[in-house]
Design a protein around this motif. Sequence first.
Motif, PDB file in Angstrom:
ATOM      1  N   TYR A  42       0.851  -1.186   0.000  1.00 15.55           N
ATOM      2  CA  TYR A  42       0.000   0.000   0.000  1.00 15.55           C
ATOM      3  C   TYR A  42       0.894   1.245   0.000  1.00 15.55           C
ATOM      4  N   GLY A  82      -3.505  10.631   3.518  1.00 18.13           N
ATOM      5  CA  GLY A  82      -3.944   9.673   4.526  1.00 18.13           C
ATOM      6  C   GLY A  82      -4.687   8.482   3.971  1.00 18.13           C
ATOM      7  N   VAL A 115       0.516   5.369   1.252  1.00 19.71           N
ATOM      8  CA  VAL A 115      -0.295   6.303   2.018  1.00 19.71           C
ATOM      9  C   VAL A 115       0.345   7.688   1.883  1.00 19.71           C
ATOM     10  N   ARG A 158      -5.287   5.000   2.082  1.00 23.05           N
ATOM     11  CA  ARG A 158      -4.494   3.776   1.946  1.00 23.05           C
ATOM     12  C   ARG A 158      -4.852   3.144   0.603  1.00 23.05           C
TER      13      ARG A 158
END
Length: 293
Positions: free
Chosen positions: A59, A80, A61, A82
């Motif tokens: 992921y 913020g 972010v 993901r």
Amino acid sequence: MAGTTFALVPQLAGTRPLIRLPASGEVTVGRSAGAQIQLNAAFISRRHARLIAEAGRAYVVPLCRDDKLVTVNGVPAARGARVELRAGDAVSFVKEEADFAYRVERRAPPAANEGQTASGTKRPRAASDGDVEADYECCICSGVIAACHCLPCGHAACGECLVRWLATKRECPECRAAVPPLAVLAPVHIVDNAIEARIGAVRAAEREDWEARRSRWRRTRPDGPLRAPPSPAERGPRPRAPPPRASTAAPPRARRRRNAIPPVADIRALLAGRRRAAAVTDLTEPEIISIDD
């Protein structure tokens, strides 16, 4: 796929080193000395993004304040959020900048003694570096806070940054809380003193930038609290310019052009006057004829 890890391969060969993700855990991408993946550029935030690997998935972010900087397959990722990465995805840490564009791949894990030490690669964080930059980061410019001032909500930033921010936006840049008109922005000297005592541990470039911003603030601003600019309602309507005063003086007489042709009546009067003058001259001044002996 068991026994493989994710890697970010630069789309332009030779521009940036390969970024390997651990089998499980996360790394920070940014300009700060404490970032495990360092990307040194002015438009890269000190804490720009996080790369997370867990349960065989990867992921990204975004941590930067601009929601349009980090993109996945051309789609901006919000701060913020993901966003999952899959093999073949295109990740860019700066939109439309090929130097910061990567392709996600699955690769065999590196050998135990294989590390990443160059700029833009993984590095261990030392206990003494990056603390000042991370602990005293301005929420507007992402630099070390210079001339710290506090908003009513409790968040702090550089005094210079707050002046520019509140000139166009009436909210906290961190929590988006409304800032009342003419709110007092108190200086936080304890933060300034703490930064000044520890600024020597910051990288030379970051230290020079902090010193320049602090010196500029001290030259242009008096010491003491600031006030948020008033709202348009408190400023009131802009004063209108007084109407132009009517002139009481008589308009200037039109001047005749020097080479203008006079009217016909004037010409006739002039000629008649010349004839009368010639006749009078003939009567009063007879011609004298001299006769030679």
